[in-house]
Motif scaffolding. Structure first.
Motif, mmCIF file in Angstrom:
data_model
loop_
_atom_site.group_PDB
_atom_site.id
_atom_site.type_symbol
_atom_site.label_atom_id
_atom_site.label_comp_id
_atom_site.label_asym_id
_atom_site.label_seq_id
_atom_site.Cartn_x
_atom_site.Cartn_y
_atom_site.Cartn_z
ATOM 1 N N THR A 574 35.402 43.181 31.928
ATOM 2 C CA THR A 574 34.579 41.996 31.723
ATOM 3 C C THR A 574 33.190 42.378 31.212
ATOM 4 O O THR A 574 32.651 41.766 30.295
ATOM 5 C CB THR A 574 34.421 41.214 33.053
ATOM 6 N N VAL A 593 41.014 38.697 27.745
ATOM 7 C CA VAL A 593 42.209 38.237 28.457
ATOM 8 C C VAL A 593 42.567 39.277 29.504
ATOM 9 O O VAL A 593 42.505 40.476 29.269
ATOM 10 C CB VAL A 593 43.381 37.982 27.480
ATOM 11 N N MET A 597 43.617 35.833 35.003
ATOM 12 C CA MET A 597 43.324 34.505 34.454
ATOM 13 C C MET A 597 44.495 33.563 34.674
ATOM 14 O O MET A 597 45.638 33.991 34.791
ATOM 15 C CB MET A 597 43.058 34.616 32.948
ATOM 16 N N LYS A 598 44.193 32.291 34.707
ATOM 17 C CA LYS A 598 45.275 31.307 34.808
ATOM 18 C C LYS A 598 46.085 31.343 33.516
ATOM 19 O O LYS A 598 45.560 31.619 32.446
ATOM 20 C CB LYS A 598 44.681 29.909 34.983
ATOM 21 N N GLU A 601 44.668 29.471 30.584
ATOM 22 C CA GLU A 601 43.525 30.140 29.956
ATOM 23 C C GLU A 601 43.986 31.294 29.082
ATOM 24 O O GLU A 601 43.560 31.455 27.944
ATOM 25 C CB GLU A 601 42.617 30.749 31.037
ATOM 26 N N LYS A 602 44.861 32.094 29.673
ATOM 27 C CA LYS A 602 45.383 33.244 28.961
ATOM 28 C C LYS A 602 46.033 32.801 27.666
ATOM 29 O O LYS A 602 45.799 33.354 26.588
ATOM 30 C CB LYS A 602 46.467 33.918 29.837
#
Ligand code: ADP
Ligand code: MG
Length: 767
Positions: A574, A593, A597-598, A601-602
């Motif tokens: 990040t 990515v 991540m949900k 989102e991904k």
């Protein structure tokens, strides 16, 4: 009177046979240690045979010890030495502020013939009990005490003599009995005995000449310290046990004609010689695990595994699958009309092999190997179409959600004009949606269902599942036919892997699978250029990224995600992402990515990358498998040294999918370590997945290569798949030879019985 002594005698009862001054407590401890070493749950079941399977880690020729004058810088040798003076000094350890102590224990010693200057053997002593341990050593290493030690001797400039640093004195050093006839120091206080066992240098039984001759003046086995039992103690025990067993106690497991053909030692001789090498076999052969004793036991290991696997395969082939897939010309034409490109010759060949399986009555169990980008997906789709044309449902399982989504997207697109309904079923769907899909699946309204493993693990039922495709990529062995069968399905199964699997492994672990290989890339690919860069070359990396992005291409930057420190690594990725986005490439579009991540989102980030809206994609290894973006031309791998070779090869396979020249940059901060150098060097040298896989197997062993402990790897007692693969084929042929005789041959019938009883092959459970 205890029952007759045999290979099946429980270790915990050894003491009843009054061997090697062996008491009840020690019998118990040995049973526990052997059981845990071989992964036996119940130590009562640890037998003498298990004990004899605890093999020496090396051998020493004590009939002919090396001398100081023979030493050269860096030489590995064992020397018999006599203590001149020994002692400890404390190492200043500022950080610990005197709470715990660190000592160096140093022994000054010479060989009995005094062939050179006294040398130095030393090691660290630390921890809570450092003081006690030091005083124990001080008592042991008195002037005149004798010991044998092994290791890499180095020239110490300052002292002008050789020195040896021990890492594990218990494994690398052994006290010798005082000169025979000197029975003084034998009776120790019980407390001292305990320290002895913990540290493992016991000079125990120094007064017993019968035992003393086991350790000196001959070739001896060196065992890894087992719990509290020193190498020396193990040697005494094994020696005593072997002496109690007549040759007839070693049941011969291989037929006499086989032993003759392959020139194998009898089992009894092999078991004796693997512990105590005879004088007429060069010790060098032992060092390489190539003595006749090794060969015999390796062959035996492989023979039984090969037999077990052939049997398993025979069982499957004799099963009827119940589904009938018809493949007439009209069907083939319909399938062909869906294909967006002309198949390569290799693809055509494997399709033919798969069609043959689909048409046959026995369930397909095929492994489709093909390097990253070789075009396995289309082959899977063709197989699925064939099954759907005959009215069966199909399932495609991918290792990750991203990949399942990508497969679903592609297949939906290709089948848009077909009558077949394709759906994506993953864990992250809303409950209501999922339920709806499940109902439709059970009703047979969905023809191709794509998802993760959850597809067959959850409460999903099919109306008539005809074919299951498993896109395992390199995460192998997690799912097998057995699992499907346990859920009440017996479909054709096609497993795809991008890790080229060395033949030694396909023959053992995957011996039950037929193998198809796509060994040709689709046309129009330019080879990828791979470079290994250190930190100081970051500016070059930046330049490469800029140039490529300016030319309209896209870039991956991948960070490792190690399970233990997932959070930290995530922060790492990040932070890098923010740095790249804000500082380095403020004018470019940078995306991130990662696995935490949900899905939505991904998916969104991936979609933007596929669409070309994101130019630089920073990610953890979630993209490692299968993601297909032909416009991406640069793969940057951070901390490349943390990845296995096969993984790196996978990552590299993300680029080079279009016609443009592509680059793979392996960044590493420690270019110097030999493993990193060797590993990354191989990546730079070759793009051939098979070579890389062989190398990976060599470097990391099969368990690591396949990514799991549950890889279904058979356990060998002596054989080593990497070291001994050359013997595998011979053993397999012999197994086939006997199986071909059929169960009518009493010999073969006995073998089958034996293999069936062997829990390693899981045959008993099968039908
Ligand atoms: P993998 O074997 O790694 O799963 P894919 O099936 O994802 O490889 O294929 C890689 C790429 O090559 C895809 O973009 C696919 O459309 C393309 N491809 C596959 N086979 C052919 C072919 N015969 N001709 C042209 N392109 C092909
Ligand atoms: Mg793929």
């Amino acid at each position: 009177m205890p029952p007759p002594f045999s290979l099946n005698t429980p270790i915990e009862e050894l003491y009843k046979y009054r061997l090697a001054h062996f008491g009840q407590t020690l019998s118990h401890k040995l049973a526990l240690n052997i059981a845990s070493h071989f992964g036996k749950k119940d130590y009562h079941n640890a037998t003498v045979e298990d004990l004899l399977s605890y093999l020496p880690m090396r051998y020493e020729d004590r009939s002919n010890p090396a001398h100081i004058r023979d030493l050269t810088e860096g030489m590995e040798a064992s020397l018999e030495l006599v203590v001149k003076i020994a002692g400890a000094f404390q190492v200043k350890n500022r950080r610990s502020l005197g709470r715990s102590s660190l000592f160096i224990f140093e022994v000054n010693a010479t060989d009995p013939e005094k062939t050179g200057r006294p040398l130095v053997v030393w090691w660290f002593v630390s921890g809570k009990h450092a003081h006690d341990i030091v005083s124990y050593y001080t008592k042991r290493f008195t002037r005149g005490a004798r010991f044998i030690t092994f290791g890499r001797w180095e020239w110490d400039k300052h002292r002008a003599t050789f020195s040896l640093k021990l890492n594990k004195p218990a494994d690398e050093l052994e006290m010798l009995p005082a000169e025979i006839g000197n029975e003084s120091s034998d009776r120790k206080k019980s407390q001292e005995t305990t320290t002895d066992e913990v540290i493992g240098l016991d000079a125990g039984n120094s007064g017993d000449p019968a035992l003393a001759v086991i350790h000196t003046g001959r070739r001896v086995p060196i065992y890894r310290k087992l719990g509290e039992l020193s190498s020396k103690r193990m040697r005494e025990i094994v020696h005593a046990v072997l002496a109690m067993l007549p040759d007839s106690a070693f049941t011969e497991t291989l037929p006499a004609d086989l032993c003759q053909r392959q020139k194998l030692l009898a089992r009894a001789a092999a078991m004796r010689q693997i512990h105590f090498p005879p004088e007429d076999v060069p010790l060098a052969l032992y060092a390489q695990s190539r003595s006749p004793a090794h060969f015999r036991l390796i062959f035996e290991d492989f023979f039984w595994v090969a037999l077990g696997i052939s049997l398993k395969r025979g069982k499957r082939i004799s099963e009827a699958k119940g589904t009938v897939i018809k493949l007439d010309q009209a069907t083939k034409v319909r399938i062909g009309s869906v294909l967006p490109f002309k198949l390569t010759d290799a693809q055509r060949r494997v399709v033919k092999e798969i069609f043959r399986d689909l048409k046959s009555n026995t369930p397909m169990n095929r492994l489709l190997q093909g390097d990253v980008g070789s075009g396995k997906t289309i082959v899977a789709l063709i197989a699925m179409l064939a099954a759907m044309e005959s009215g069966y449902q199909t399932a495609l399982m991918a290792p990750t959600e991203i990949l399942a989504e990508q497969h679903a997207r592609n297949i939906k697109r290709l089948l848009a004009k077909s009558p077949y309904r394709v759906e994506l079923l993953t864990g992250s769907l809303r409950a209501a949606e999922k339920r709806k899909l499940q109902v439709e699946l059970a009703a047979g309204e969905i023809h191709a269902c794509i998802g993760t493993h959850a597809l067959i693990q959850e409460s999903v039922s099919f109306k008539n599942l005809g074919l299951a495709v498993i896109d395992e990529q390199h995460r192998f062995g997690v799912m097998q036919r057995a699992e499907l069968r346990a859920r009440g399905f017996n479909p054709d199964v096609l497993i795809m892997t991008a890790t080229p699997i060395p033949r030694s492994l396909t023959m053992t672990i995957y011996g039950d699978l037929d193998v198809s290989v796509i060994d040709e890339m689709p046309p129009g690919r330019t080879p990828i250029e791979t470079r290994v860069f250190g930190e100081e070359q970051r500016p070059d990396v930046k330049k490469l990224i800029s140039t490529e992005v300016r030319a309209g291409r896209q870039v991956y930057v991948v960070y490792p995600l190690v399970e233990e420190s997932e959070k930290m690594d995530l922060k790492d990725a990040t932070r890098r992402y923010e740095y790249l986005r804000d500082q380095v490439f403020p004018k470019l579009s940078v995306g991130l990515v990662h696995g935490k991540m949900k899905t939505a989102e991904k998916d969104q980030v991936m979609r933007r990358f596929v669409a070309g809206e994101i130019q630089i994609l920073v990610s953890t290894t979630v993209i490692e498998v299968g993601v297909d973006v032909p416009n991406a031309s640069v793969m940057i791998v951070e901390h490349a040294e943390r990845f296995g070779l096969s993984q790196l090869h996978q990552l590299r396979g993300r680029v080079g999918r279009g016609a443009e020249k592509s680059y793979c940059v392996l960044l590493t901060s420690d270019k110097k370590t030999s493993v990193a150098k060797e590993r990354l060097g191989i990546m730079a040298q070759t793009n051939d997945g098979f070579i890389i896989a062989e190398k990976d197997l060599e470097l990391r062993g099969p368990g690591e290569l396949l990514g799991t402990k549950q890889s279904g790897l058979p356990e060998f007692r002596v054989a080593n798949l990497v070291r001994d693969q050359q013997f595998l084929e011979g053993a397999r042929k012999e197994a086939e030879f006997y199986l071909a005789k059929g169960e009518k041959s009493p010999e073969t019938a006995k073998m089958i019985q034996r293999a069936t009883a062997d829990t390693r092959f899981g045959l008993a459970a099968v039908g």
